[in-house]
Design an enzyme around this catalytic site. Structure first.
Site, PDB file in Angstrom:
ATOM      1  N   LYS A   1      32.163  68.114  23.828  1.00  0.00           N
ATOM      2  CA  LYS A   1      30.731  68.338  24.101  1.00  0.00           C
ATOM      3  C   LYS A   1      30.248  67.081  24.809  1.00  0.00           C
ATOM      4  O   LYS A   1      29.937  66.073  24.185  1.00  0.00           O
ATOM      5  CB  LYS A   1      29.995  68.540  22.776  1.00  0.00           C
ATOM      6  CG  LYS A   1      28.714  69.363  22.864  1.00  0.00           C
ATOM      7  CD  LYS A   1      27.656  68.805  23.786  1.00  0.00           C
ATOM      8  CE  LYS A   1      26.929  67.618  23.208  1.00  0.00           C
ATOM      9  NZ  LYS A   1      26.000  66.985  24.167  1.00  0.00           N
TER      10      LYS A   1
ATOM     11  N   GLU B   1      32.462  55.348  17.991  1.00  0.00           N
ATOM     12  CA  GLU B   1      32.330  54.228  18.950  1.00  0.00           C
ATOM     13  C   GLU B   1      30.847  54.155  19.287  1.00  0.00           C
ATOM     14  O   GLU B   1      30.333  55.010  19.999  1.00  0.00           O
ATOM     15  CB  GLU B   1      33.136  54.506  20.225  1.00  0.00           C
ATOM     16  CG  GLU B   1      34.610  54.798  20.016  1.00  0.00           C
ATOM     17  CD  GLU B   1      35.427  53.554  19.719  1.00  0.00           C
ATOM     18  OE1 GLU B   1      34.932  52.435  19.948  1.00  0.00           O
ATOM     19  OE2 GLU B   1      36.556  53.707  19.234  1.00  0.00           O
TER      20      GLU B   1
ATOM     21  N   GLU C   1      19.126  47.720  20.483  1.00  0.00           N
ATOM     22  CA  GLU C   1      19.989  47.762  21.667  1.00  0.00           C
ATOM     23  C   GLU C   1      19.114  47.989  22.895  1.00  0.00           C
ATOM     24  O   GLU C   1      18.162  48.769  22.839  1.00  0.00           O
ATOM     25  CB  GLU C   1      21.006  48.911  21.531  1.00  0.00           C
ATOM     26  CG  GLU C   1      21.994  48.939  22.676  1.00  0.00           C
ATOM     27  CD  GLU C   1      23.037  50.063  22.549  1.00  0.00           C
ATOM     28  OE1 GLU C   1      22.737  51.099  21.952  1.00  0.00           O
ATOM     29  OE2 GLU C   1      24.142  49.877  23.077  1.00  0.00           O
TER      30      GLU C   1
HETATM   31  P1  NAD Z   1      23.583  59.594  22.309  1.00  0.00           P
HETATM   32  O1  NAD Z   1      23.904  59.183  20.920  1.00  0.00           O
HETATM   33  O2  NAD Z   1      22.190  59.969  22.623  1.00  0.00           O
HETATM   34  O3  NAD Z   1      24.454  60.880  22.717  1.00  0.00           O
HETATM   35  C1  NAD Z   1      25.878  60.885  22.676  1.00  0.00           C
HETATM   36  C2  NAD Z   1      26.367  62.329  22.577  1.00  0.00           C
HETATM   37  O4  NAD Z   1      25.984  62.904  21.324  1.00  0.00           O
HETATM   38  C3  NAD Z   1      25.780  63.254  23.638  1.00  0.00           C
HETATM   39  O5  NAD Z   1      26.772  64.174  24.010  1.00  0.00           O
HETATM   40  C4  NAD Z   1      24.624  63.938  22.903  1.00  0.00           C
HETATM   41  O6  NAD Z   1      24.252  65.170  23.467  1.00  0.00           O
HETATM   42  C5  NAD Z   1      25.237  64.115  21.528  1.00  0.00           C
HETATM   43  N1  NAD Z   1      24.279  64.211  20.414  1.00  0.00           N
HETATM   44  C6  NAD Z   1      23.016  63.710  20.342  1.00  0.00           C
HETATM   45  N2  NAD Z   1      22.488  63.946  19.111  1.00  0.00           N
HETATM   46  C7  NAD Z   1      23.446  64.599  18.397  1.00  0.00           C
HETATM   47  C8  NAD Z   1      23.522  65.075  17.048  1.00  0.00           C
HETATM   48  N3  NAD Z   1      22.516  64.931  16.192  1.00  0.00           N
HETATM   49  N4  NAD Z   1      24.678  65.664  16.633  1.00  0.00           N
HETATM   50  C9  NAD Z   1      25.725  65.792  17.481  1.00  0.00           C
HETATM   51  N5  NAD Z   1      25.712  65.352  18.770  1.00  0.00           N
HETATM   52  C10 NAD Z   1      24.590  64.765  19.214  1.00  0.00           C
HETATM   53  O7  NAD Z   1      24.099  58.430  23.275  1.00  0.00           O
HETATM   54  P2  NAD Z   1      23.907  58.296  24.868  1.00  0.00           P
HETATM   55  O8  NAD Z   1      22.492  57.958  25.185  1.00  0.00           O
HETATM   56  O9  NAD Z   1      24.526  59.450  25.581  1.00  0.00           O
HETATM   57  O10 NAD Z   1      24.828  57.022  25.191  1.00  0.00           O
HETATM   58  C11 NAD Z   1      24.374  55.714  25.080  1.00  0.00           C
HETATM   59  C12 NAD Z   1      24.864  55.093  23.784  1.00  0.00           C
HETATM   60  O11 NAD Z   1      26.288  55.180  23.709  1.00  0.00           O
HETATM   61  C13 NAD Z   1      24.545  53.618  23.666  1.00  0.00           C
HETATM   62  O12 NAD Z   1      24.100  53.338  22.364  1.00  0.00           O
HETATM   63  C14 NAD Z   1      25.878  52.930  23.947  1.00  0.00           C
HETATM   64  O13 NAD Z   1      26.005  51.648  23.383  1.00  0.00           O
HETATM   65  C15 NAD Z   1      26.838  53.912  23.341  1.00  0.00           C
HETATM   66  N6  NAD Z   1      28.177  53.764  23.908  1.00  0.00           N
HETATM   67  C16 NAD Z   1      29.157  53.240  23.116  1.00  0.00           C
HETATM   68  C17 NAD Z   1      30.431  53.053  23.630  1.00  0.00           C
HETATM   69  C18 NAD Z   1      31.533  52.479  22.771  1.00  0.00           C
HETATM   70  O14 NAD Z   1      32.693  52.625  23.142  1.00  0.00           O
HETATM   71  N7  NAD Z   1      31.230  51.824  21.657  1.00  0.00           N
HETATM   72  C19 NAD Z   1      30.711  53.421  24.953  1.00  0.00           C
HETATM   73  C20 NAD Z   1      29.703  53.958  25.728  1.00  0.00           C
HETATM   74  C21 NAD Z   1      28.427  54.138  25.200  1.00  0.00           C
END
Ligand code: NAD
Length: 491
Positions: A174, A248, A393
């Site tokens: 997803k 992650e 962040e």
């Molecule tokens: P996000 O948490 O908003 O979304 C990530 C994914 O989860 C998306 O596919 C989203 O649609 C889905 N999602 C959102 N709410 C959900 C829920 N309640 N249940 C299940 N799925 C859900 O993150 P984002 O804005 O897409 O990405 C940015 C974040 O990702 C930042 O915090 C960044 O630090 C982190 N990030 C971490 C790494 C790592 O390797 N540690 C790498 C890249 C990005």
């Protein structure tokens, strides 16, 4: 390579979704629509998980070397289509073409690493005594639910799937609705590489689609990359139903500069660490800790080194920084800076406030804007404890300078706070480097370099930055579990 609109990838083919709801995906450099994706329903997720569960037995029984060969062929196809993927991801995520080209190459390398690892997942013989034969075998979990963020679309899908598939699992992905077209193309190419139908499935959609996937009792393990807040919710659901989970998550990474460092080199690298990828990397340097003895000189050099970081068209040669991903993301980062300034933070470099048109989306934007979600770098200093930016962040082109007197204070300050993803330091002392490597509490510690990532190196965070590691052999081992076998025939 064009956006694949209005399709899910299910049981080996692009298909019409059950969902009737669509999400419009915007090009963040222009604010204009790029395509439409299905907002997957529980029924779409159900279809995908059923396909993955149906394919799990045959894929886990496929000889490991054959699984590796499929991944190696997929790596070859990625290399063939690298330019198409890079252009698509630059349109979709706003990352510069140089960055997305590098990520396409990295994605192929990631698959090549896992292709080679597939037939090296060996168990052990355990010496329990002469009357019993005891051994372990490493078995796949079964069905993996993989949720990805938007900020490195192709690389994220390559990372999320390569370990799991090499280890004999099937996967439902997803991806983020903000940037997911390369994920669909990747799934199509995986089929061309010989991945059997049902082994990899993609359902697009928002948080609701993700929730349906995480809650599905047939999903044996969830692997999630995204924000800490979402990761905590997912961990709660997985904990309640007893499913394994790998997370992650976010970061607020400190970069330390000591007076004995090559300050010119350190300043150039720090500017890239803070403002490269428009600060939208989990390992972006959000805190710059500088030894008092070189604070003024280093700040001056950093301001100079940051001057070239201006938001611009990701496709234009020479652009080093694209837009933020959405109007909402830019509003959030603007609000963090405004809050810090109101609390008394000093503007040490960059530009603030932004031009009127760059607030809230649309308008003339900043340089290179054209209606996109651009924002120029902001370098803050003397940020009071009360400011939100001290804890939250940032995920944008903003960083905060802090001053320290000695190494002990620097380590203590770098380790303070909830995150533990990565830390960097610039120093001329080997002895100090060794102390920092032991003392800094983070999954990745870089000395005299920053963001040195490789498919062979484990990557991941401690504390609120995650559970488990991706990449390296540790990443592959994340997707197998040992089973203990004992037989005791009478002798
Ligand atoms: P996000 O948490 O908003 O979304 C990530 C994914 O989860 C998306 O596919 C989203 O649609 C889905 N999602 C959102 N709410 C959900 C829920 N309640 N249940 C299940 N799925 C859900 O993150 P984002 O804005 O897409 O990405 C940015 C974040 O990702 C930042 O915090 C960044 O630090 C982190 N990030 C971490 C790494 C790592 O390797 N540690 C790498 C890249 C990005």
């Amino acid at each position: 390579m064009h956006p694949i609109s209005d399709r899910v990838f299910l049981a080996g083919a692009l298909r019409a979704p059950r969902s009737e709801v669509r999400i419009t995906v915007l090009n963040p450099s222009t604010g204009q629509p790029l395509g439409e994706i299905p907002d997957g329903t529980a029924a779409d997720v159900d279809d995908a998980v059923a396909a993955a569960a149906g394919a799990a037995g045959a894929w886990s029984a496929t000889p490991a070397r054959e699984r590796g060969a499929v991944l190696a062929r997929l790596a070859g196809l990625l290399r063939e289509h690298a330019e198409g993927f890079a252009r698509l991801d630059s349109q979709d995520s706003g990352r510069t073409l140089a960055e997305t080209r590098a990520q396409a190459t990295r994605s192929a390398e990631q698959l090549e690493y896992c292709a080679g690892a597939a037939d090296k997942l060996e168990g052990r013989v355990v010496p329990l005594g002469s009357n019993v034969f005891a051994a372990t075998v490493l078995e796949p979990y079964g069905v993996i639910g993989a949720l990805t963020p938007w900020n490195a679309p192709l690389l994220q899908i390559a990372q999320k799937t390569s370990h799991a598939l090499a280890a004999g699992n099937t996967v439902v992905v997803k991806p983020s609705p903000l940037a997911c077209f390369s994920t669909l193309h990747y799934a199509v190419l995986a089929g061309e590489a010989g991945l059997p139908a049902g082994v990899l499935n993609v359902v697009t959609g928002g948080a609701g689609t993700g929730q349906a996937l995480v809650a599905d009792g047939r999903v044996d393990k969830v692997t999630f990359t995204g924000s800490t807040a979402t990761g905590r919710q997912i961990a709660g659901v997985c904990g309640a139903r007893g499913a394994s989970v790998a997370l992650e998550l976010g970061g607020k990474c400190p970069l330390l500069v000591f007076a004995d460092a090559d300050l010119e080199h350190a300043a150039g690298e720090t500017a890239r660490a803070a403002f490269g990828t428009t600060g939208q990397s989990c390992v972006s340097a959000a805190r710059i800790l500088v030894e008092s003895a070189c604070y003024d000189e280093f700040t001056e050099r950093l301001v100079e080194a940051s001057a070239g970081f201006v938001g611009g068209d990701p496709f234009a040669p020479g652009t080093v920084m694209g837009p933020l991903i959405s109007a909402g993301a830019r509003e959030r980062v603007h609000a963090l800076v405004a809050d810090a300034r109101e609390a008394g933070a000093r503007l040490a470099g960059g530009s603030w406030p932004p031009p009127a048109g760059a607030r809230g989306g649309g308008g003339d934007g900043e340089r290179g804007g054209d209606g996109g979600f651009f924002m120029n770098p902001v370098l803050l200093a003397d940020v009071p404890e009360a400011a939100r930016i001290r804890r939250e962040e940032i995920f944008g082109p903003v960083t905060c300078l802090e001053r320290f007197e000695d190494e002990g204070e620097a380590i203590e300050s770098a380790n303070a706070g909830p995150y533990g993803l990565a830390a960097g330091a610039y120093t001329g002392s080997v002895a100090r480097a060794r102390r920092l490597q032991r003392g800094l509490k983070a999954g990745n510690v870089w000395i005299n370099c920053y963001k040195m990532l490789d498919p062979a190196l484990p990557f991941g965070g401690d504390k609120a930055s995650g559970i488990a590691r991706e990449c390296g052999i540790d990443g592959v081992l994340n997707f197998v579990k040992p089973k203990a076998l004992v037989d005791a025939f009478p002798t």
